[in-house]
Design an enzyme around this catalytic site. Structure first.
Site, short mmCIF file in Angstrom:
data_model
loop_
_atom_site.label_atom_id
_atom_site.label_comp_id
_atom_site.label_asym_id
_atom_site.label_seq_id
_atom_site.Cartn_x
_atom_site.Cartn_y
_atom_site.Cartn_z
N ASN A 58 1.08 -1.25 0.01
CA ASN A 58 -0.58 -0.25 -0.03
C ASN A 58 0.43 1.00 0.41
O ASN A 58 0.28 2.09 0.22
CB ASN A 58 -0.81 -0.38 1.43
CG ASN A 58 -1.58 -1.33 1.48
OD1 ASN A 58 -2.31 -1.42 0.45
ND2 ASN A 58 -1.65 -1.84 2.89
N HIS A 144 -13.73 -1.55 7.11
CA HIS A 144 -12.40 -2.24 7.39
C HIS A 144 -12.91 -2.90 9.04
O HIS A 144 -13.46 -2.01 9.67
CB HIS A 144 -11.41 -1.07 7.11
CG HIS A 144 -9.26 -1.88 7.74
ND1 HIS A 144 -9.80 -1.85 9.44
CD2 HIS A 144 -8.75 -2.43 6.79
CE1 HIS A 144 -8.26 -2.74 9.13
NE2 HIS A 144 -8.26 -3.08 7.75
N GLU A 188 -15.39 4.44 4.24
CA GLU A 188 -14.07 4.39 3.76
C GLU A 188 -14.37 5.62 2.83
O GLU A 188 -15.84 5.63 2.40
CB GLU A 188 -12.97 3.38 3.05
CG GLU A 188 -13.34 2.46 4.78
CD GLU A 188 -12.55 1.01 3.91
OE1 GLU A 188 -11.75 0.74 3.16
OE2 GLU A 188 -13.21 0.14 5.13
N SER A 192 -10.56 -0.43 0.76
CA SER A 192 -9.75 -1.32 1.39
C SER A 192 -9.64 -2.69 0.33
O SER A 192 -8.48 -3.12 -0.27
CB SER A 192 -9.04 -1.74 2.61
OG SER A 192 -10.15 -2.41 2.28
N ASP A 217 -12.89 7.76 6.85
CA ASP A 217 -11.66 6.27 6.53
C ASP A 217 -11.06 6.74 5.78
O ASP A 217 -11.44 6.21 4.56
CB ASP A 217 -11.75 5.16 7.50
CG ASP A 217 -10.40 4.93 7.67
OD1 ASP A 217 -9.07 5.20 6.72
OD2 ASP A 217 -10.33 3.50 7.84
N HIS A 220 -6.63 4.75 2.69
CA HIS A 220 -6.21 4.58 1.38
C HIS A 220 -6.76 5.79 0.04
O HIS A 220 -6.63 5.77 -1.41
CB HIS A 220 -6.64 3.43 0.54
CG HIS A 220 -6.98 2.20 1.00
ND1 HIS A 220 -5.17 1.51 0.77
CD2 HIS A 220 -6.95 1.51 2.09
CE1 HIS A 220 -5.83 0.14 1.29
NE2 HIS A 220 -6.50 0.10 2.58
N LYS A 251 0.76 4.07 4.62
CA LYS A 251 0.83 3.64 3.21
C LYS A 251 0.86 4.81 2.67
O LYS A 251 1.84 4.61 2.50
CB LYS A 251 -1.72 3.51 2.91
CG LYS A 251 -1.90 2.25 4.72
CD LYS A 251 -3.27 1.82 4.40
CE LYS A 251 -3.07 0.14 4.65
NZ LYS A 251 -4.66 0.56 5.78
C1 LIG Z 1 -4.68 -0.40 6.55
C2 LIG Z 1 -6.35 0.29 7.44
C3 LIG Z 1 -6.57 0.66 8.32
C4 LIG Z 1 -5.66 -0.09 9.62
O1 LIG Z 1 -4.56 0.92 9.89
P1 LIG Z 1 -2.80 0.40 10.10
O2 LIG Z 1 -2.19 1.17 10.47
O3 LIG Z 1 -2.29 -0.74 9.06
O4 LIG Z 1 -3.16 -0.46 11.92
C5 LIG Z 1 -7.86 1.49 8.67
N1 LIG Z 1 -8.90 1.52 7.90
C6 LIG Z 1 -8.78 0.99 6.32
C7 LIG Z 1 -9.73 1.24 5.64
C8 LIG Z 1 -7.35 0.10 6.18
O5 LIG Z 1 -6.83 0.10 4.98
#
Ligand SMILES: *Cc1c(COP(=O)(O)O)cnc(C)c1O
Length: 401
Positions: A58, A144, A188, A192, A217, A220, A251
């Site tokens: 990512n 997620h 989101e 993801s 969130d 990405h 990411k």
């Molecule tokens: C990766 C991810 C997380 C978690 O983040 P980390 O820093 O890896 O714990 C949370 N939400 C989404 C949508 C993700 O893809």
């Protein structure tokens, strides 16, 4: 007699029970194992002595190995050492954490921001601080796992709407609307595992109509969209209308951690109530300093150029894989190639590895059963030749998206 021979019978029974569970996973094509990768993350991975093209990370802009982030991490380590020493509220609130949070607030155009050790800890701490028993949380079906776990842990009543289904969301908001409890919608911005985008404008309008709060969130999307690369809300000019803007630093931003950007009262409340923030040692100084360097870098013309390079690779891959063409803000760096059956996804991933391409088979519980897929992710660090090699490998294993 070996060590194993001296283990108490109960411990042996414990291990046998777990071995049986693992064998059941194996039989369903669901067993997972760690692979030790012998090189820095990047467009290539070295595994068991062989180099593969990496379509699994990512690290969308290639920042995890960028000199500006490395330098920032080195300097912070030299000045502050390797560990933060305590939680933020005890004595671990070091200058790099505050500098990161100031940079994040400026980046997102919010009054304040708070960083956490991971995105997972961000979701769990924040949602549980905002909601409790008697409140309602409304989730997109595909959010997620950290948001699902947070919702369960909060004790709030959970309702789930079909992925991106605005009619279902509206019906749930109407059902939940009440001045007597809080209602939080969580989605989101870029999903993801499906790589599609939420209809954020419509979701914002709906939550406003029913007086609910919204958490978006941007794990990405941070670093990739908008005039400042702050995320999809930045692209759509929606930031000021979203109560809780969440994202991750591990990411596109190439470091590690998570953040919340929002109002001063939101951040002050989280400092007082987010248990994953309060009861956890502060992230290491190097992590915060690298993340801050990334936040600054993505806003420059160099950041714009990296994002432009990423979208060019994505467009190339979509054409080569015969996926529908999309224009820039609709593009995402995640291309799910749907397979269905778990064991078939594993077989395809193994065949692609034989051809030098590392593409992960994503299976239950990351996605629903029977919806296994190859998840291709692209990076600005991939070359046009890398993308062409992936397309050729997919053709060679007779994969038709
Ligand atoms: C990766 C991810 C997380 C978690 O983040 P980390 O820093 O890896 O714990 C949370 N939400 C989404 C949508 C993700 O893809």
């Amino acid at each position: 007699m070996g060590l194993a021979g001296r283990r108490p019978a109960l411990v042996n029974a414990f291990d046998r029970a777990l071995a049986d569970r693992l064998a059941a996973l194996e039989a369903q094509g669901l067993r997972r194992e760690l692979r030790c990768v012998d090189a820095a993350p990047g467009p290539r991975v070295v595994w068991q002595g062989r180099t593969y093209l990496n379509f699994a990370a990512n690290d969308y802009l290639g920042l995890a190995t960028h000199p500006a982030l490395r330098d920032a991490a080195w300097r912070a380590t030299e000045q502050f050492g390797t560990g933060s020493g305590a939680s933020r509220l005890i004595c671990g609130s070091l200058a790099p954490h505050h500098e990161l949070e100031d940079a994040l607030a400026a980046f997102k155009g919010t009054a304040a921001a708070l960083s956490f050790s991971s995105g997972y800890a961000t979701a769990v701490g924040t949602i549980c601080a905002l909601l409790g028993k008697g409140d309602v949380i409304i989730l997109d079906k595909l959010v997620h796992a950290c948001i699902v776990d947070a919702a369960r842990l909060s004790g709030a009543t959970i309702r789930v709407f079909k992925h991106n289904d605005l009619n279902r969301l509206e019906a749930l908001l109407r059902w939940a609307a009440s001045p007597d409890h809080a209602t939080l919608v969580a989605t989101e911005s870029v999903f993801s595992m499906d790589g599609d985008q939420a209809p954020l404008r419509e979701i914002v309008a709906l939550k406003e109509r029913f007086g609910a709060w919204l958490l978006v969130d941007e794990a990405h999307a941070t670093g990739l969209y908008g005039p400042h690369r702050a995320g999809l809300a930045d692209e759509l000019g929606l930031g000021p209308r979203i109560e809780v803007q969440m994202g991750t630093l591990g990411k596109a931003l190439g470091a590690a951690g998570g953040y919340i950007a929002g109002s001063r009262p939101l951040v002050d409340w989280l400092v007082n109530r987010a248990r994953s923030f309060i009861f956890s040692t502060a992230p290491v100084p190097a992590q915060a300093a690298a993340a801050r360097a990334a936040v600054e870098l993505v806003q420059t013309s160099a950041g714009a150029a990296l994002a432009g390079q990423l979208w060019a690779r994505v467009a190339q891959a979509r054409t080569a894989l015969r996926l529908p063409a999309l224009a820039a803000p609709q593009l995402t760096a995640i291309l799910p190639l749907m397979v269905g059956e778990e064991t078939r996804a594993l077989t395809l991933a193994a065949k692609l590895r034989e051809r030098g391409c590392f593409v992960p088979a994503i299976r239950y519980p990351t996605v629903a059963r029977g919806q296994a897929r190859l998840r291709v992710t692209l990076s600005a660090a991939h070359t046009t030749e890398d993308v062409a090699a992936l397309a050729a490998a997919l053709d060679a294993v007779h994969f038709q998206p």
